[in-house]
Design an enzyme around this catalytic site. Structure first.
Site, PDB file in Angstrom:
ATOM      1  N   GLY A 208      -2.940  -1.103  10.439  1.00 31.60           N
ATOM      2  CA  GLY A 208      -1.544  -0.704  10.330  1.00 31.60           C
ATOM      3  C   GLY A 208      -1.216   0.504  11.173  1.00 31.60           C
TER       4      GLY A 208
ATOM      5  N   HIS B 200       8.774   8.686   7.798  1.00 27.96           N
ATOM      6  CA  HIS B 200       7.796   9.482   7.039  1.00 27.96           C
ATOM      7  C   HIS B 200       7.710  10.923   7.531  1.00 27.96           C
ATOM      8  CE1 HIS B 200       5.823   6.824   4.271  1.00 27.96           C
ATOM      9  NE2 HIS B 200       5.319   6.014   5.171  1.00 27.96           N
TER      10      HIS B 200
ATOM     11  N   GLU C 119       7.296   4.744  10.309  1.00 27.05           N
ATOM     12  CA  GLU C 119       6.416   5.919  10.433  1.00 27.05           C
ATOM     13  C   GLU C 119       7.208   7.175  10.783  1.00 27.05           C
ATOM     14  OE1 GLU C 119       3.557   5.489   9.276  1.00 27.05           O
ATOM     15  OE2 GLU C 119       3.545   3.305   9.338  1.00 27.05           O
TER      16      GLU C 119
ATOM     17  N   GLU D 112       6.526   5.640   0.458  1.00 28.51           N
ATOM     18  CA  GLU D 112       6.488   4.323   1.099  1.00 28.51           C
ATOM     19  C   GLU D 112       7.782   3.538   0.955  1.00 28.51           C
ATOM     20  OE1 GLU D 112       4.487   3.833   3.199  1.00 28.51           O
ATOM     21  OE2 GLU D 112       2.909   5.255   2.700  1.00 28.51           O
TER      22      GLU D 112
HETATM   23 ZN   LIG Z   1       4.302   4.210   5.122  1.00 27.71          ZN
END
Ligand SMILES: [Zn+2]
Length: 883
Positions: free
Chosen positions: A289, A328, A325, A347
């Site tokens: 990932g 985040h 990402e 998440e």
């Molecule tokens: Zn994530």
């Protein structure tokens, strides 16, 4: 702090106002769960490491400035496979150091108790340079010129920073870090912060990176190797895109995406990206990932690099994963969950933000409609008794790793979207901004977010709605009964927990944000708070949706008359409403709540509508039914009816893309071709073979986008010679993305002898080291037509197949493997195999996998007679695709 579902149900009774978070529910360092004592707090680390690539070890030195808040005779922190030497506090030797790898802790006993105040702990240590993607690891790969290369990278989440250096490896212990790495002078090196100093000495170089802002240890990053970069600037932030030398130009699209996304997020979050630079690093292989390390995001290279062999699906992944990402960098990095029980805060938030961004910037992808498939997978898992709440207790490292499932990601994303829709996008954004400002450079709990949303919107009820959906497992079925009086409709609502099997022991209920659409009107919001609630809903002959645009994470069962009205109007409904009806009717028939015929009547009513998600849903459902019919007498008749349902649309689309078509329509064409081929449609097989014959001599004959569907159909019907042709193409391919497509197609063979050869190919060294994660996917794909063979291959090679997933192997083994191999082994045998590989604490996860397998078995049994009845009725009536 985490509340149990029972406590959540109790607070619900107190009403909305009483349910506002108590003061202690917001983030509080002292009360945050964790295994490390809170009386010794790291403030700043200086870590210097020298990886030895040959010996697979790391030599390190470390100095940590600490604040001791209560006098202590010992200091406890995390370590794993490390040996500490010359341990000193404030320069004085300590009296004992015990490292326990089973508990992943080191206990330092001081020569004399340390008083409160600032101190410095220092030591030298050795650690392992890992060969699997956790901690600091060595990655082998094949270079563009065919030679082999190695690089060093890191992957810390959740609890693997401790493999690289001893540390307080829990997210609430934010600290600043200054990292120094000594490696080959030829290496390019990337870490969270820019390079502060670089000193070359002979063949080695020592690189020190600037001190980071305070952050949790799981976000530390370092990559070193023969890398090259592209760079750009967005609003004063330097953007870098790193890949192994020779492939960096394949990152041009990703870099342009990152510029766009960063600018949008600077605006949306109302706080500019907080670090001086943001790098994206394409790691060849490693983990499958991407990881949001602050300022230095690592990606499996296939998620970041595009070339002429890439597909539109690859292109979409590059945008969507970066959008996740980069989100985040604010939620996760700037503000971090206090403990792993709130992992979903990281998440779900990143997934929801990414889907909005992807949808906003690529409207032709219909991204939220594509996300409906992921939502359905989460709802399927969440409709079982063994599911868990979005917020779940996490006691240790194993449970932290096991939290990364579809409930944390997809259900969480859907619940945030539902809340955003409930409050409206502006108020929701204001709440997010308030939350980030309040918790920047610190940690947070879910209640911090709910409170910010309540304050920004002036709506206290959002707290209760949010808690209902994040603290209770499962979701409701809303039953809608329409009363007609003089043609005017009144709806009466009720709810109960939706379960595919069994009944709810807790009597759970939810505050449900409905979105009512009557006819073609703009939807209106209504909160369903109690059974028997009534609502006016236009005229009885108008179509109705109470989950308009399929935004809600719940099922709806309409009374027969309303469903009949919706079925008549089906082809003219807005896409999202149509998708919601299909999803619900299919799930209700699987749960025995509604006849299969109700679902199939909707499918037959699609007509010439081109919506790809709706057709995807139908093709997926028919595919599931076809699979359940395999080996039965009714299989032939069923596939004939299924083909008849898809064929008119497939024929109208033809084989080749037309100018001006959206990606959505092109995808629809491929989906229909794929299924018709799988269901042995002779014309589809013949045309696929004709195209493959050209492809054998000319790889340009089938576009990368079309390869998956055409090659899969060819492989499905392959004879030994065709199989060998396709296998030779896979073996000879240099591009990894194309290799993945070709090997995946090979797994679709119907012939049992060829399936055995496909399995051998999946296990062979033909798969390059950076694609090692593919092997498990291949064996899982093989299980579709050859479950017994795939199970034998999987169990005999489980260590090899799971090795690329060191962190997720327990979760995959417990929750996913039983659902894949449900028919390959007896239930007891399957469960026994899983239990033998996992610690006893994983019983809840094993129960999820076991229930998933049991549900599949029961579904097949229950659907068989319903399918036969439908085929018999359908055969006696005109074709389904009446114009
Ligand atoms: Zn994530």
């Amino acid at each position: 702090m985490r509340r149990t579902p029972i406590a959540a149900a109790a607070t619900w009774l107190l009403g909305a106002l009483a349910a506002l978070p108590a003061a202690g529910a917001a983030f509080d360092f002292e009360r945050t769960p964790g295994r490390l004592p809170k009386n010794v707090v790291p403030l700043d680390y200086r870590v210097s490491v020298t990886p030895d690539l040959g010996a697979r070890t790391i030599a390190g030195t470390e100095s940590v400035r600490l604040r001791i808040t209560a006098a202590t005779a010992s200091i406890v922190f995390n370590s794993l496979n490390e040996k500490l030497a010359d341990v000193r506090l404030d320069g004085a030797p300590v009296s004992a150091v015990v490292s326990d790898d089973a508990r992943q802790l080191t206990v330092v006993t001081l020569a004399q108790p340390a008083p409160p105040g600032e101190h410095t702990l220092s030591f030298a240590y050795t650690a392992l340079l890992e060969t699997q993607p956790h901690g600091m690891f060595l990655q082998q790969y094949v270079k563009p010129d065919g030679t082999r290369g190695v690089l060093v990278s890191t992957k810390m989440e959740s609890t693997d920073a401790r493999r690289m250096f001893p540390c307080w490896d829990e997210p609430a212990f934010r600290s600043t870090f200054e990292l120094t790495v000594t490696g080959p002078a030829s290496w390019a090196t990337v870490s969270n912060m820019p390079v502060a100093a670089r000193v070359v000495h002979g063949e080695l170089a020592t690189v020190t990176f600037q001190r980071s802002p305070a952050m949790p240890s799981y976000l530390i990053e370092f990559t070193g190797g023969d890398l090259a970069a592209l760079s750009a600037q967005t609003a004063g932030t330097g953007l870098g895109l790193w890949a192994v030398r020779g492939r960096e130009l394949e990152g041009q699209v990703a870099l342009a995406d990152a510029q766009l996304i960063l600018a949008d997020y600077n605006d949306y979050f109302g706080l500019p990206f907080p670090l001086p630079k943001l790098d994206a690093i394409a790691v060849p292989g490693g983990f499958s990932g991407a990881m949001e390390n602050w300022g230095a995001i690592t990606y499996n290279d296939k998620l970041l690099l595009l070339n002429p062999d890439s597909t539109i699906a690859d292109r979409q992944v590059v945008f969507a994963v970066q959008a996740h990402e980069i989100a985040h960098q604010w939620n996760g990095d700037l503000v971090t969950m206090g403990w792993w029980d709130d992992l979903w805060l990281n998440e779900s938030f990143a997934s929801w933000r990414a889907a909005n961004e992807t949808d906003l910037r690529n409207p032709s992808w219909k991204w939220w409609q594509r996300q409906d498939g992921a939502k359905e997978r989460a709802m399927r898992a969440d409709a079982r008794l063994s599911t868990h709440a979005i917020q779940q207790p996490v006691a240790d490292e194993l449970q932290a790793a096991n939290a990364f499932d579809e409930i944390t990601y997809e259900k969480g994303q859907s619940v945030l979207r539902m809340l955003e829709s409930y409050l409206g996008p502006e108020l929701f954004r204001d709440g997010i901004r308030r939350y980030l400002r309040a918790r920047a450079y610190s940690n947070a709990t879910a209640d911090d977010l709910w409170l910010a949303l309540a304050q920004a919107s002036g709506r206290d009820d959002v707290v209760q709605v949010a808690r209902d959906w994040t603290e209770q497992p499962g979701f409701p079925l809303v039953t809608v009964a329409a009363e007609c009086s003089g043609g005017v409709r009144t709806l009466i609502f009720s709810q109960h927990r939706f379960l595919v099997q069994g009944s709810d022991p807790t009597g759970a209920s939810w505050h449900i944000p409905l979105r009512l659409r009557v006819g073609a009107a703009v939807p209106r919001a209504e909160l369903l708070a109690h059974d028997g609630q009534k609502s006016g809903a236009g005229r009885c002959d108008e179509p109705l949706s109470v989950n308009a645009e399929a935004i809600g994470f719940f099922r709806v069962k309409y009374d027969a008359a309303t469903l009949a009205t919706d079925t008549r109007a089906f082809a003219t409904l807005p896409d999202g409403d149509r998708i919601a009806l299909l999803d619900d009717a299919w799930a209700l028939s699987l749960a025995g709540e509604q006849p299969l015929g109700s679902y199939l009547a909707l499918a037959a009513a699609m007509g010439s509508n081109h919506n790809s998600r709706a057709w995807d849903q139908i093709a997926g459902a028919l595919g599931a039914l076809e699979r359940d019919e395999r080996g039965s007498r009714g299989h032939e008749a069923f596939t004939a009816r299924a083909r008849a349902l898809l064929k008119p649309m497939a024929d109208s689309l033809g084989w080749d893309p037309r100018p001006g078509e959206t990606p959505d329509v092109r995808r629809l064409r491929r989906t229909l071709r794929f299924d018709l081929g799988e269901w042995d449609d002779p014309k589809t097989l013949a045309e696929a073979r004709r195209r493959f014959a050209r492809f054998v001599s000319d790889r340009g004959a089938i576009s990368p986008d079309d390869q998956e569907s055409v090659l899969t159909v060819v492989a499905h019907a392959a004879d030994p010679a065709t199989f060998e042709q396709l296998h030779a193409i896979a073996r000879g391919e240099k591009d990894e993305a194309a290799q993945r497509r070709y090997y995946s197609a090979l797994m679709q063979v119907s012939d049992a002898t060829l399936a055995q050869r496909a399995a051998e190919a999946a296990l062979s060294a033909e798969i390059p080291p950076q694609a090692a994660d593919l092997r498990l996917h291949l064996v899982v794909a093989l299980a579709d037509r050859h479950p017994a063979l795939a199970w034998r291959v999987f169990t005999a090679n489980a260590d090899l197949l799971l090795a690329p997933y060191p962190k997720y192997a327990p979760l995959i083994t417990s929750q996913e493997i039983p659902e894949v191999f449900w028919e390959a082994a007896e239930p007891q045998q399957l469960e026994a195999w899983v239990r033998a590989r996992l610690p006893a604490e994983m019983s809840p996860n094993i129960a999820r996998g076991t229930e998933a397998a049991a549900v599949r078995r029961a579904e097949r049994q229950e659907l068989a007679s319903a399918i036969d009845a439908w085929v018999a009725r359908a055969s006696a009536s005109p074709p389904l695709h009446a114009p």
